[in-house]
Enzyme design. Structure first.
Site, PDB file in Angstrom:
ATOM      1  N   HIS A 241       0.736  -1.012  -0.134  1.00 12.08           N
ATOM      2  CA  HIS A 241       0.080  -0.035   0.173  1.00 12.08           C
ATOM      3  C   HIS A 241       0.796   1.148   0.247  1.00 12.08           C
ATOM      4  O   HIS A 241       1.034   2.082  -0.956  1.00 12.08           O
ATOM      5  CB  HIS A 241      -1.161  -0.267   1.225  1.00 12.08           C
ATOM      6  CG  HIS A 241      -1.733  -1.134   1.384  1.00 12.08           C
ATOM      7  ND1 HIS A 241      -2.948  -1.451   0.468  1.00 12.08           N
ATOM      8  CD2 HIS A 241      -1.550  -2.196   2.280  1.00 12.08           C
ATOM      9  CE1 HIS A 241      -3.429  -2.555   0.993  1.00 12.08           C
ATOM     10  NE2 HIS A 241      -2.744  -3.050   1.849  1.00 12.08           N
ATOM     11  N   ASP A 242       1.159   1.385   1.091  1.00 12.90           N
ATOM     12  CA  ASP A 242       2.083   3.051   1.347  1.00 12.90           C
ATOM     13  C   ASP A 242       3.019   3.441   0.345  1.00 12.90           C
ATOM     14  O   ASP A 242       2.892   4.608   0.175  1.00 12.90           O
ATOM     15  CB  ASP A 242       2.406   3.082   2.843  1.00 12.90           C
ATOM     16  CG  ASP A 242       1.062   3.013   3.994  1.00 12.90           C
ATOM     17  OD1 ASP A 242       0.037   3.272   3.554  1.00 12.90           O
ATOM     18  OD2 ASP A 242       1.425   2.650   5.066  1.00 12.90           O
TER      19      ASP A 242
END
Ligand code: BDR
Ligand code: CA
Length: 312
Positions: A241-242
């Protein structure tokens, strides 16, 4: 280089995002502000400091922000990240550096106010509590931020913590409502993008092949969080994700999306934390975010692998 402040709740994927930023000369990481999220604040603060130590960047200050969400009961994600938040890494000693004594929220307000308008980009990798409190205490900073690049929300992929909501928005929907309503340029990397950036065994093997400490740490951490996600999704690798936020800052051309209106559901018990995205422009609500949905995942992993290899 572009000045960024990373607001984060590390988290293995947050850690890899921080590595990617530190490895990139296009970016100048001015500070890390920890927020409660994947694990409680004392852990996210400690984890941010461990990540900086691994990367040999103990010169970057770590501040601590909010320990609780604005209006919701606290939700954490040890089931994904392990009790430390960074399971997969071997911890022996406590981190060598301490957090700054000043509050992360005061730091954000003061830094934006003393800078020139547009000097700082905020990168948000966890619940949006710190940014919302700063904007509430000091609404004038909204005009000073260059933009906020955040991981959160979803349109077609809907939820990962409830059927309707993504974790970062679900964990503090009130805060998300404040940030999405602040009139600051927003760039949103939702699950639609991150679910296509799968950490497959071959991609983790490529990190390991680089052989440096940080690439190995990234592979170890993601192999841990993957255990949970592989079982959950049945895919060939877990979503990453990040780091998509940092990759967007470095290579926006590998992502695709639209400027749309995004509102946050804050009330309904069934769909709390849902990002209501007007993708088809069926309302006359003004666009408030660049909402990304496409990614060249091969280009993303090529970038990530090459950059991690530059670290210690
Ligand atoms: C987000 O939630 C956290 O568990 C991850 O670090 C990421 O920021 C994904 O929904
Ligand atoms: Ca995170």
């Amino acid at each position: 280089p572009r000045k960024i402040i990373i607001d984060t709740d590390p988290g293995q994927d947050d850690a890899v995002a921080i590595f990617l930023a530190l490895a990139s000369p296009e970016l100048d990481v001015r500070a890390i502000v920890a927020v409660a999220g994947n694990v409680p604040l004392p852990r996210t603060s400690e984890n941010a400091r461990r990540v900086l130590e691994l990367a040999g960047r103990t010169d970057i200050p770590v501040y601590e922000g909010a320990s609780r969400p604005l209006a919701a009961a606290q939700t954490t994600a040890e089931h994904v990240h392990g009790p430390t938040g960074l399971d997969g890494l071997d911890f022996t000693a406590p981190p060598a550096i301490a957090a700054q004594p000043e509050s992360g929220i005061t730091y954000l307000i003061d830094t934006l106010r003393t800078g020139t308008p547009g000097e700082y980009t905020l990168v948000a990798l966890g619940p949006l509590t710190n940014l919302a409190i700063a904007l509430t205490l000091a609404p004038d900073i909204a005009t000073l931020v260059r933009e906020i690049v955040l991981m959160g929300g979803a349109w077609s992929e809907l939820g990962n913590i409830t059927p309707a909501a993504e974790f970062n928005i679900y964990a503090d929907p009130k805060a998300a409502e404040i940030v999405f309503g602040a009139g600051i340029p927003l760039v949103v990397l939702p699950l639609d993008v991150t679910h296509r950036c799968l950490a497959t065994p071959a991609r983790l093997a490529a990190f390991r092949a680089s052989g440096n400490r940080c690439s190995l740490a990234a592979a170890d951490m993601l192999s841990f969080s993957e255990r949970f996600d592989l079982a959950k999704y049945g895919w060939d690798g877990a979503p990453l994700h990040d780091p998509c936020t940092i990759a967007w800052l470095l290579q926006p051309e590998i992502f695709g999306g639209r400027s749309v209106n995004v509102r946050i559901e804050t009330e309904s018990p069934l769909s709390r934390g849902m990002t209501v995205v007007d993708w088809w422009k069926v309302t006359d609500r003004q666009a408030n975010a660049l909402f990304l949905r496409d990614v060249d995942d091969t280009a993303f992993y090529d970038l990530l692998t090459a950059r991690l290899a530059r670290l210690p």
